[in-house]
Design a protein around this motif. Structure first.
Motif, short mmCIF file in Angstrom:
data_model
loop_
_atom_site.label_atom_id
_atom_site.label_comp_id
_atom_site.label_asym_id
_atom_site.label_seq_id
_atom_site.Cartn_x
_atom_site.Cartn_y
_atom_site.Cartn_z
N UNK A 50 9.76 9.27 -0.60
CA UNK A 50 10.84 9.78 0.24
C UNK A 50 10.30 10.23 1.61
N UNK A 51 9.08 10.77 1.58
CA UNK A 51 8.47 11.25 2.83
C UNK A 51 8.06 10.10 3.74
N UNK A 52 8.06 8.89 3.17
CA UNK A 52 7.64 7.72 3.96
C UNK A 52 8.78 6.72 4.06
N UNK A 78 21.65 2.74 2.12
CA UNK A 78 22.38 3.31 1.00
C UNK A 78 21.56 3.16 -0.28
N UNK A 79 20.96 1.95 -0.47
CA UNK A 79 20.14 1.68 -1.66
C UNK A 79 18.97 2.63 -1.75
N UNK A 80 18.36 2.94 -0.63
CA UNK A 80 17.19 3.82 -0.64
C UNK A 80 17.55 5.23 -1.08
N UNK A 81 18.69 5.73 -0.61
CA UNK A 81 19.11 7.07 -1.01
C UNK A 81 19.27 7.13 -2.52
N UNK A 82 19.86 6.08 -3.07
CA UNK A 82 20.05 6.01 -4.52
C UNK A 82 18.70 6.01 -5.23
N UNK A 96 0.81 -1.24 0.00
CA UNK A 96 0.00 0.00 0.00
C UNK A 96 0.83 1.28 0.00
N UNK A 97 2.08 1.20 -0.45
CA UNK A 97 2.92 2.39 -0.44
C UNK A 97 2.82 3.16 -1.75
N UNK A 133 17.03 9.33 -5.08
CA UNK A 133 17.72 10.25 -6.00
C UNK A 133 17.29 9.97 -7.44
N UNK A 134 17.15 8.68 -7.79
CA UNK A 134 16.73 8.32 -9.15
C UNK A 134 15.32 8.81 -9.42
N UNK A 135 14.47 8.75 -8.40
CA UNK A 135 13.09 9.24 -8.55
C UNK A 135 13.10 10.75 -8.74
N UNK A 136 13.88 11.45 -7.90
CA UNK A 136 13.93 12.91 -8.01
C UNK A 136 14.46 13.36 -9.37
N UNK A 137 15.36 12.55 -9.93
CA UNK A 137 15.95 12.91 -11.21
C UNK A 137 14.93 12.88 -12.34
#
Ligand SMILES: [Zn+2]
Length: 474
Positions: free
Chosen positions: A247-249, A288-292, A235-236, A295-299
């Protein structure tokens, strides 16, 4: 070599013995404990096998002898509609449980509404035109190992007061209109009905999300089909807009991934019998994977317009059509405006601008998509997160054809039709698919036909391919 072999396999010396064994196996079929659909006869002399060989991949020394399809009679309790991952409404017959060759059958496929009504895709009768109704007594069969099908309806046993089945005209999952498309090639209605809630329908959501993040679409690295399914099941992520708020969750996303890792580790343990994975270290790597991933989503918050249009998953709009639409309308808002306009028009084709390569199928798909307010709501939510780049045409000031409407016809020898189009558009011209009074220039290659005639009637300037190149200065 110690393998268990079937005690029913025998060596026979004549055709009579083969048939006798076939009948014996058939009589035991339902008690075997596994499904079979027939027997195979083989010549067992290897030398003969070599000499006889194969014809188009099939051995001359072996042949299958199938059992007749097994049939049974039962009652249709209900007809339910399942919505597939691509939005297709599939009717299923719920049956009184019945044993067919030792297997209990409770469902049968009904294919589509024409099939239920007793006609095929050409309108010709099937089952002599007998329709299938709730309450009917029917003959079902399992042929091979396929899903059981209804072979016939016993009309004499039809109870009084039954009603012909009516396919719902709205999606049972999301309530959007469900439509039958017209096949552009045959001009006939598609036999299947589809839900038009592309961006909205929960039944279609996973498939649409997978498409949205895929390579030709938004191309979000690290968010493949597997992760999308996981985030959806937790449900995310329910609509594309949700991807951009992940990112907010963070804590929830973290938990979802960790749970999957643990589950996978458990499965590995169960398989091998020994623990191999240190779950904690996997979790650490996950941060670390989540930050990547974020970042890929923001890009991808400012995608090219054509990618974005393709990513929406509107029916019949592939990458090529998406870029034609992007070039023509320049922004999502303009495309949406046109889509809403044709959605309420009696003749959408007359309202939609004539564009080379855009036919009735696409126009209708746009009308259905933008005519569904819930798609528009989902799109609005998405546009709060994503700002597609408007498509800007670079116009050189001295272009002789800027602002002109150009039509290409006939065989072009120095460029393909799509190159010609792209070139004209780069130079600020509008390329149309048909000649009208609004056309300024017709570029006619050899073999130009009706468009050339129309151009002459409308007094449109006609030039050759060479003259075109001279004019654009190439
Ligand atoms: Zn739906």
């Amino acid at each position: 070599m110690g393998f268990p072999i079937s005690p029913l396999m025998v060596r026979a010396a004549s055709a009579e013995e083969l048939i006798a064994q076939y009948k014996l196996i058939e009589s035991q079929r339902s008690a075997l404990g596994y499904d079979i659909d027939g027997v195979v006869y083989k010549v067992d002399q290897l030398e003969l096998q070599r000499r006889w060989g194969f014809v188009t991949g099939e051995p001359r020394w072996a042949i299958a002898h199938k059992f007749p399809a097994e049939q049974a009679t039962t009652t249709v309790r209900d007809i339910e509609i399942q919505v597939g991952r691509t939005g297709t409404l599939a009717p299923i017959a719920r049956l009184d449980p019945v044993s067919v060759g030792g297997v209990t059958v409770v469902n049968a496929t009904l294919h589509n509404e024409d099939y239920i009504a007793g006609r095929d895709s050409n309108g010709l009768p099937i089952r002599d035109g007998r329709d299938i109704r709730v309450g009917d007594t029917v003959t079902i069969q399992r042929a091979g190992d396929v899903i059981p099908q209804i072979v016939d309806v016993l009309i004499d046993k039809r109870p009084a007061g039954t009603e012909p089945f009516h396919m719902p005209e709205t999606c049972p999952v999301c309530g959007s209109p469900a439509v039958r498309e017209i096949n552009e090639k045959t001009g006939k209605e598609d036999s299947r009905r589809r839900c038009t809630g592309e961006l909205f329908c929960p039944a279609q959501a996973v498939e649409n999300l997978r498409h949205f993040v895929s390579r030709g679409a938004m191309d979000i690295e690290g968010l493949g089909a597997e992760n999308i399914e996981l985030l959806f099941s937790k449900d995310l992520v329910k609509t594309p807009a949700d991807i951009f708020t992940l990112k907010d969750r963070r804590a929830d996303v973290q938990r979802a991934f960790a749970e999957r890792r643990e589950e996978q580790a458990r499965q590995r343990e169960a398989l091998s019998g020994k623990a191999r994975k240190n779950v904690r270290s996997v979790e650490d790597r996950n941060y670390e994977g989540l930050d990547k991933l974020f970042a890929a989503i923001d890009a991808r918050r400012d995608p090219e317009l054509d990618r974005f249009v393709f990513a929406l998953g509107i029916r019949h709009i592939g990458e090529t059509t998406a870029s034609v639409l992007a070039r023509t309308f320049g922004s999502v808002e303009k495309l949406q405006e046109a889509g809403r306009e044709i959605a309420v028009a009696t003749d959408p084709m007359s309202v939609f601008p004539s564009i080379d390569g855009i036919g009735a199928t696409v126009v209708e798909a746009l009308a259905e998509f933008f005519g569904n307010e819930r798609n528009n709501e989902a799109l609005a939510k998405l546009l709060e997160q994503v700002k597609p780049n408007p498509y800007v045409v670079t116009i050189s000031a001295d272009s002789q054809i800027a602002g002109k409407t150009v039509v290409f016809t006939g065989t072009l020898e120095k460029m393909s039709r799509s190159e010609a189009k792209a070139m004209a558009e780069r130079l600020g011209a509008k390329v149309a698919g048909s000649v009208s009074a609004k056309t300024d220039i017709l570029v006619a290659g050899p073999g130009a036909g009706s468009k050339l005639k129309q151009a002459q009637e409308h007094g449109v300037e006609v030039i050759s391919e060479d003259e075109w190149f001279a004019r654009v200065g190439k």
